[in-house]
Design a protein around this motif. Structure first.
Motif, PDB file in Angstrom:
ATOM      1  N   LEU A 123       1.691   5.477  -0.261  1.00  0.00           N
ATOM      2  CA  LEU A 123       1.311   6.865  -0.007  1.00  0.00           C
ATOM      3  C   LEU A 123       2.364   7.764  -0.635  1.00  0.00           C
ATOM      4  O   LEU A 123       3.563   7.555  -0.429  1.00  0.00           O
ATOM      5  CB  LEU A 123       1.220   7.141   1.496  1.00  0.00           C
ATOM      6  CG  LEU A 123       0.953   8.600   1.912  1.00  0.00           C
ATOM      7  CD1 LEU A 123      -0.429   9.043   1.434  1.00  0.00           C
ATOM      8  CD2 LEU A 123       1.075   8.758   3.420  1.00  0.00           C
ATOM      9  N   VAL A 144      -2.277  13.208   7.147  1.00  0.00           N
ATOM     10  CA  VAL A 144      -3.031  11.969   7.326  1.00  0.00           C
ATOM     11  C   VAL A 144      -3.116  11.672   8.815  1.00  0.00           C
ATOM     12  O   VAL A 144      -2.257  12.096   9.596  1.00  0.00           O
ATOM     13  CB  VAL A 144      -2.354  10.776   6.603  1.00  0.00           C
ATOM     14  CG1 VAL A 144      -2.482  10.914   5.101  1.00  0.00           C
ATOM     15  CG2 VAL A 144      -0.897  10.629   7.012  1.00  0.00           C
ATOM     16  N   TYR A 190       0.163   2.138   5.533  1.00  0.00           N
ATOM     17  CA  TYR A 190       1.016   2.180   4.345  1.00  0.00           C
ATOM     18  C   TYR A 190       2.326   1.426   4.541  1.00  0.00           C
ATOM     19  O   TYR A 190       2.908   1.428   5.628  1.00  0.00           O
ATOM     20  CB  TYR A 190       1.299   3.632   3.956  1.00  0.00           C
ATOM     21  CG  TYR A 190       0.040   4.404   3.645  1.00  0.00           C
ATOM     22  CD1 TYR A 190      -0.594   4.269   2.411  1.00  0.00           C
ATOM     23  CD2 TYR A 190      -0.539   5.238   4.601  1.00  0.00           C
ATOM     24  CE1 TYR A 190      -1.764   4.954   2.125  1.00  0.00           C
ATOM     25  CE2 TYR A 190      -1.715   5.928   4.323  1.00  0.00           C
ATOM     26  CZ  TYR A 190      -2.323   5.778   3.091  1.00  0.00           C
ATOM     27  OH  TYR A 190      -3.487   6.450   2.818  1.00  0.00           O
ATOM     28  N   ASP A 207      -2.247   6.378  -2.662  1.00  0.00           N
ATOM     29  CA  ASP A 207      -2.894   7.596  -2.179  1.00  0.00           C
ATOM     30  C   ASP A 207      -1.909   8.764  -2.268  1.00  0.00           C
ATOM     31  O   ASP A 207      -0.696   8.567  -2.176  1.00  0.00           O
ATOM     32  CB  ASP A 207      -3.341   7.427  -0.728  1.00  0.00           C
ATOM     33  CG  ASP A 207      -4.421   6.360  -0.585  1.00  0.00           C
ATOM     34  OD1 ASP A 207      -5.154   6.126  -1.562  1.00  0.00           O
ATOM     35  OD2 ASP A 207      -4.529   5.755   0.500  1.00  0.00           O
ATOM     36  N   HIS A 255       2.470   8.683  -9.338  1.00  0.00           N
ATOM     37  CA  HIS A 255       1.136   8.123  -9.122  1.00  0.00           C
ATOM     38  C   HIS A 255       0.585   7.487 -10.393  1.00  0.00           C
ATOM     39  O   HIS A 255      -0.107   6.453 -10.342  1.00  0.00           O
ATOM     40  CB  HIS A 255       0.207   9.230  -8.637  1.00  0.00           C
ATOM     41  CG  HIS A 255      -1.169   8.745  -8.306  1.00  0.00           C
ATOM     42  ND1 HIS A 255      -2.226   8.850  -9.181  1.00  0.00           N
ATOM     43  CD2 HIS A 255      -1.668   8.150  -7.181  1.00  0.00           C
ATOM     44  CE1 HIS A 255      -3.314   8.342  -8.620  1.00  0.00           C
ATOM     45  NE2 HIS A 255      -3.005   7.909  -7.419  1.00  0.00           N
ATOM     46  N   LYS A 272       0.853  -1.185   0.000  1.00  0.00           N
ATOM     47  CA  LYS A 272       0.000   0.000   0.000  1.00  0.00           C
ATOM     48  C   LYS A 272       0.891   1.237   0.000  1.00  0.00           C
ATOM     49  O   LYS A 272       1.781   1.371   0.833  1.00  0.00           O
ATOM     50  CB  LYS A 272      -0.930  -0.003   1.200  1.00  0.00           C
ATOM     51  CG  LYS A 272      -1.988   1.101   1.133  1.00  0.00           C
ATOM     52  CD  LYS A 272      -3.137   0.833   2.062  1.00  0.00           C
ATOM     53  CE  LYS A 272      -4.160   1.975   2.032  1.00  0.00           C
ATOM     54  NZ  LYS A 272      -4.716   2.162   0.673  1.00  0.00           N
TER      55      LYS A 272
END
Length: 215
Positions: free
Chosen positions: A60, A121, A127, A84, A78, A58
């Motif tokens: 970020l 966040v 993450y 994210d 990205h 995951k």
């Protein structure tokens, strides 16, 4: 099996084959009709670049950007691996003029200032891989990044620095990052000249493959 039964089975098989062929012709006819009419025709789903998102980790992508150059590179990362995105924002602003901004940045660094973040966040816990993007200000990250890195626990995380610059490359940013996050793994970073940020996709792609986060 009698002769009549054989004929009936043969007829049934032919009917089934004809039905299948007719169904195929109808599908193809509908598809071509849709194309001719300019309509969207369903296709089999394809794996996107994001399907390889950092080998299942995951992701970020965190960045600070005053002029938009670092934001541009963050967007290119990205585009290739998904994840994210978080653009750090501070409670105070920076001058529009370049020279005035550099003077303020220098004062903040000398005073070990920690800006208040208005965009962040709640936790980096979910993450595995966290990209840290920054413009090189006086040889390192803007102080907003120091606030962010000191606020969260990065133990066991993989941090990936990237920056925009006009001659100083990554500076001591990765070293300062390591000092603030001693229990994180830090991968080789990427430095892109700010004036070339909008044309950096190929460099970004090569870098992501080199560090093992893209195919």
């Amino acid at each position: 099996m009698t002769h009549d039964k054989k004929n009936r089975y043969s007829e049934m098989g032919s009917q089934a084959e004809n039905a299948i062929a007719l169904s195929r012709r109808r599908v193809l006819k509908a598809a071509f009709a849709g194309i001719a009419a300019g309509l969207a025709v369903p296709v089999l789903p394809r794996l996107s670049a994001c399907a390889a998102e950092a080998s299942g980790n995951k992701v970020l992508i965190v960045y600070f950007s005053r002029t938009g150059n670092t934001r541009e590179v963050a967007g290119q990362i990205h585009k290739r691996i998904g994840g994210d995105m978080l653009e750090l924002k501070t409670a105070h602003s920076y001058p529009a003029a370049y020279r005035a901004t550099t003077e303020q940045a220098k004062r903040e660094q000398e005073e070990h200032f920690r800006p208040t973040l208005t965009a962040d966040v709640a936790s980096v816990g979910p993450y595995d891989v966290i990209f840290i993007g920054y413009p090189n200000w006086w040889g390192t990250m803007p102080m907003a990044l120091f606030t962010f890195l000191e606020k969260h626990d990065f133990a066991g995380k993989t941090l990936v620095p990237f920056c925009t610059h006009e001659g100083s490359a990554l500076g001591r940013g990765p070293r300062d990052m390591a000092g603030l996050c001693p229990n994180a793994k830090i991968l080789d970073g990427l430095a892109i000249r700010g004036s070339h940020a909008s044309e950096a996709q190929e460099d970004v792609d090569q870098w992501l493959r080199r560090i093992g986060l893209s195919r």
